[in-house]
Design an enzyme around this catalytic site. Structure first.
Site, PDB file in Angstrom:
ATOM      1  CG  ASN A 139      58.152  79.663 -30.482  1.00 45.02           C
ATOM      2  OD1 ASN A 139      57.032  79.857 -29.972  1.00 45.02           O
ATOM      3  ND2 ASN A 139      58.764  78.562 -30.596  1.00 45.02           N
ATOM      4  CD  GLU A 140      60.603  77.685 -25.965  1.00 46.58           C
ATOM      5  OE1 GLU A 140      61.423  76.834 -26.874  1.00 46.58           O
ATOM      6  OE2 GLU A 140      59.813  76.966 -25.394  1.00 46.58           O
TER       7      GLU A 140
HETATM    8  O1  AHR Z   1      55.430  72.474 -27.876  1.00 46.87           O
HETATM    9  C1  AHR Z   1      56.481  71.939 -28.255  1.00 46.87           C
HETATM   10  C2  AHR Z   1      57.633  73.035 -28.503  1.00 46.87           C
HETATM   11  O2  AHR Z   1      57.934  73.376 -27.383  1.00 46.87           O
HETATM   12  C3  AHR Z   1      57.221  74.201 -29.072  1.00 46.87           C
HETATM   13  O3  AHR Z   1      57.421  74.124 -30.346  1.00 46.87           O
HETATM   14  C4  AHR Z   1      58.605  75.150 -28.631  1.00 46.87           C
HETATM   15  O4  AHR Z   1      57.986  76.516 -28.712  1.00 46.87           O
HETATM   16  C5  AHR Z   1      58.763  74.579 -27.233  1.00 46.87           C
HETATM   17  O5  AHR Z   1      60.063  74.266 -27.118  1.00 46.87           O
END
Ligand code: AHR
Length: 656
Positions: A379-380
Site C-alpha cells: 500500500n503506502e
Molecule cells: O485514506 C486513509 C489512509 O491514508 C489510507 O489507509 C492510507 O493508505 C493513508 O495513509
C-alpha cells in the site's frame, strides 16, 4: 528614471489587484487541431477502503453486528434480555455461552449456545451497526445456522426505539446437526434504530451461528448483495477503476491481521472475521466494535468493479505491516506465501474455470474472467525493505504474468527525502505505475497544479492514488468536506488531466464514512443507516470522471489569476471537452477559442458552483452543491462563457 520605474511597478501591482474585476474577457485558447497524448481510459476512479464503517455497517448491508460471534469479545453486539416479574425483579431463565467444540467451520470457530432452563422463554437481542435500519414494506431475510437439542423454534421480532414490534418471523425444525434456516420478515414501519430480538421458548439448548438479517432489496437484488444507494453513487461517478481493499487495511497493524484475500472468498460462513485496523487507531474516534466479516470480499469487489464499469485494482500485502504501527516485516525467505497469493489472485480473476481458483470464481457465480490488468504491490510503503521485497515480487510476477501491470508506492508524502529516494529507486527499477499520496491543504492543491508539467515522460507512470484537501490538518477530526476543499482539488485535477500522458489514474480518499462510526474525515460520501449523500469533493470527482476525453489538447493559459484549465478531445463522441475552474470570488468573462472555425453543435455545460467556500452538502440538503447543466452556442469558433465566482465548469462541444 527611478520614479518612473516605481510608478510603472505601481500600475502593474494595481492592475494585479483589480484583475478579477475585469472588463475585457480572459481568452482561453484550445488547440483543437493538435490532439496530444492519449489519456488513460481509467483516468479518474475510486479508492475503496474499509474505514469509517465503509464495508460492514455500510456498503455491505448485513444488519446484525457480529453475526458469527468472532469478535475478540464474542458477545459484542449481543445482549441478554432478562425476564421481569410482577415485582419488577429481573431474572434470567437461561444462559448464553460461546463455544468452539464441533463448530460450523474451522475458519469460523465460535458459536453461541442458548441454554433455556425454564419453559416460558429466553430472549436475546442485537442492535446492529449503530441501530438496525428497516423500511416500511421492505423485506429482510432472517437466517441462521442452528443446531438444537430440545427447542424446535427460534422466534424473531424487530422492535423500534419505543419497543413496538415492526416485524416478525421464525426459524424452526432444528436437528442435532448444523443446518441453515431462513425466513423473510416484512417490516411494518421505518426506523434506523430497530433491534432484532430472538426468543427460544422451550427448554434445552440451541446453537446459533451466522445469525443474519439482510435486506432483499440489494444492488441487482443479489443475496449477499450491496447497499443500493451507495453503489448507485459509485455508479453515477463513472469511475475508470476501483482500487480495493485499501489503504492501510491491506497492511494490518501486524502481519497476522493483514488483509488475506483468500480468506474473503467462497462461502460467507467460512470466511474468517478479523479485527479492523481502524478499530482503535485514533484516540479521538475509538471504534472498539469495528471488525471485518469479509461478507464483502474479493469476489464481491471484482463484481462491484464490473457492475460500475471500473477496472479492478487490487492492492496486496508485500510482506510489510503498517509502517506507522508495528512496522513488522516478513523475511525475504518468507515471501513465498505472499507471492503465491498474488499469482493465485491472477488465476482467481482471469484463470480458466478448469484452474483451481478459476473454478472457485465460477462456483461463486462468475465463470467469465474479471479482466484483471493491474495489481498493487504494497500500500503506502517506503524504504529499502520495501524495495527488496518489491524486487522479489516483480521477478516472480513478471516471469509468469508480464501482461499484469505492477503498481508500487512512493510512501506517505508527496515530497521530501523519502519520496525522492523512492522515486530514485523506481526510475531505476521501472515498475509500471507509482502511487503518490497527498493529504495536503487546499492552498497546496491550488499551487501545485503544475506538479506534473516537468515529470520525466519516459519513466514510470503516476497513480495519484490517495488525495484529499485537509481544511484543518491530516486526518484531523474537524476537517470539512466543504467547497474550499473541493474546488482546490478541481483546480489540481486540471493539472492531472493536462499531464494525462504521465498521470494514468487518480482517486480521492477515503471514499465513505458512516456519520455515527467514522474514524477519518474528510470523505467523499457520507451515510447513515438509511441515507447517503455525495460531498462537493464527490461531485468534483464525478465532474471529472464523467468528462474524460481520449486525447489531451493543448490549452493556454493553464493557470492564471485564479483560473485553471484543461482540455481534451473525445474521439468516441467527436467532442471537445474543456474544463475551466474559477477559483476566485469574482465572476469572470471568458472567451474559449476552439482553434478552428469548424461547425460545432450546441455546447453542454456542466457546472459545480457556490460563492460560499464553506458550503457543504448534508442529509437535509444532499445536493445543495451538485452538478448543474445548461447549454451554450459556439459563435465563430468561440464560446463566450461567464464563469460564476468559485465555479468548476465543463464544456462539451460536439464537433460534427
Ligand atoms: O485514506 C486513509 C489512509 O491514508 C489510507 O489507509 C492510507 O493508505 C493513508 O495513509
Amino acid at each position: 528614471m527611478e520614479i518612473r520605474i516605481a510608478l510603472s511597478s505601481l500600475v502593474i501591482v494595481f492592475a494585479g489587484m483589480i484583475s478579477h474585476a475585469q472588463t475585457s474577457p480572459t481568452i482561453i485558447n484550445v488547440d483543437s487541431a493538435h490532439p496530444g497524448a492519449a489519456i488513460s481510459p481509467q483516468m479518474f476512479g475510486i479508492f475503496f477502503e474499509d474505514i469509517n464503517f465503509a464495508a460492514d455497517g455500510g456498503l455491505y448491508p448485513e444488519l446484525v453486528k457480529n453475526r458469527s460471534f468472532e469478535f475478540d469479545k464474542p458477545l459484542t453486539g449481543w445482549h441478554e434480555t432478562l425476564a421481569v416479574d410482577a415485582g419488577g425483579i429481573e431474572s434470567s431463565k437461561g444462559e448464553l455461552s460461546i463455544r468452539t467444540e464441533d463448530p460450523l467451520s474451522a475458519t469460523n470457530p465460535h458459536y453461541l449456545r442458548v441454554i433455556v432452563h425454564e419453559p416460558g422463554g429466553y430472549a436475546l437481542r442485537n442492535n446492529g451497526f449503530r441501530g438496525i435500519v428497516v423500511e416500511s414494506g421492505a423485506e429482510y431475510r432472517f437466517s441462521a445456522y442452528v443446531r438444537g437439542a430440545g427447542p424446535k423454534v427460534v422466534r424473531a421480532t424487530l422492535t423500534d426505539e419505543s419497543g413496538h414490534e415492526v416485524g416478525s418471523g421464525k426459524l424452526e425444525g432444528f436437528t442435532g446437526k448444523w443446518q441453515r434456516y431462513e425466513t423473510v420478515i416484512r417490516a411494518t414501519a421505518t426506523t434506523q434504530h430497530a433491534q432484532l430480538n430472538l426468543f427460544v421458548d422451550e427448554t434445552g439448548y440451541v446453537d446459533l451461528d451466522m445469525v443474519s438479517l439482510f435486506p432483499l432489496d440489494t444492488w441487482k437484488h443479489r443475496p449477499n448483495g450491496l447497499r443500493k444507494d451507495l453503489v448507485q453513487l459509485l455508479y453515477d461517478l463513472h469511475p475508470g477503476f476501483l482500487r480495493f481493499p485499501g489503504g492501510c487495511i491491506v497492511e494490518g497493524r501486524q502481519l497476522l491481521t493483514r488483509y488475506r484475500w483468500k480468506t474473503t472468498v467462497g462461502d460467507i460462513a467460512q470466511r474468517t472475521t478479523i479485527i479492523n485496523r481502524w478499530n482503535d487507531e485514533f484516540d479521538h474516534r475509538p471504534t472498539p466494535d469495528y471488525f471485518q466479516s469479509f461478507g464483502l470480499g474479493f469476489y464481491e469487489y471484482f463484481q462491484l468493479a464490473e457492475d460500475i464499469g471500473a477496472r479492478p485494482l487490487p492492492i496486496l500485502n508485500c510482506g510489510m505491516a503498517c509502517q506507522f504501527n508495528s512496522n513488522e516485516t516478513a523475511n525475504l525467505d518468507q515471501l513465498d506465501e505472499y507471492i503465491k497469493d498474488a499469482l493465485d489472485l491472477i488465476e482467481f480473476a482471469n484463470g480458466p474455470v478448469t484452474s483451481a481458483w478459476g473454478k472457485l470464481r465460477a462456483q461463486m457465480g462468475h465463470p467469465a474472467p474479471f479482466h484483471l490488468e493491474m495489481i498493487g504491490i504494497g500500500n503506502e510503503q517506503w524504504g529499502e525493505r520495501y524495495i527488496e521485497r518489491y524486487k522479489v515480487f516483480a521477478a516472480a510476477l513478471k516471469a509468469k504474468h508480464p501482461e499484469i501491470k505492477l503498481v508500487v508506492a512512493a510512501g506517505p508524502s508527496p515530497a521530501g527525502n523519502t519520496f525522492d529516494t523512492m522515486w530514485a529507486h523506481w526510475r531505476e527499477l521501472k515498475p509500471d505505475i507509482v502511487d503518490e499520496h497527498y493529504y495536503m491543504t487546499p492552498e497546496w492543491f491550488v499551487s501545485n497544479t503544475a506538479r506534473y508539467d516537468h515529470y520525466d515522460r519516459s519513466g514510470p507512470k503516476v497513480f495519484a492514488g490517495e488525495f484529499a484537501a485537509q481544511t484543518s490538518g491530516v486526518a484531523k477530526p474537524d476537517n470539512r468536506n466543504n467547497w474550499r476543499a473541493a474546488i482546490s482539488e478541481a483546480a489540481f485535477m486540471t493539472g492531472l488531466e493536462r499531464n494525462g500522458d504521465v498521470v494514468r489514474m487518480a482517486s480521492y480518499a477515503p471514499l465513505m464514512a458512516h456519520v455515527d462510526a467514522w474514524q477519518w474525515t474528510p470523505d467523499a460520501i457520507w451515510f447513515d443507516n438509511l441515507r447517503s449523500y455525495g460531498t462537493p469533493d464527490y461531485y468534483v470527482q464525478r465532474l471529472f470522471a464523467s468528462n474524460v476525453g481520449t486525447n489531451i489538447l493543448p490549452v493556454t493559459p493553464q493557470a492564471k489569476d485564479g483560473l485553471f484549465t484543461s482540455a481534451s478531445f473525445d474521439e468516441r463522441s467527436d467532442e471537445l471537452i474543456v474544463k475551466v475552474i474559477n477559483d476566485t470570488a469574482d465572476a469572470r468573462t471568458t472567451e474559449i477559442r476552439l482553434g478552428a472555425t469548424g461547425r460545432y453543435g450546441t455546447v453542454k455545460v456542466t457546472t459545480l458552483q457556490s460563492a460560499d467556500l464553506s458550503a457543504e452538502n448534508s442529509f437535509e440538503h444532499p445536493t445543495a452543491l451538485s452538478l448543474q447543466e445548461s447549454t451554450l452556442e459556439v459563435n465563430g469558433g468561440t464560446i463566450s462563457a461567464q464563469l460564476r465566482p468559485y465555479s468548476a465548469s465543463v464544456y462539451r462541444v460536439p464537433t460534427k
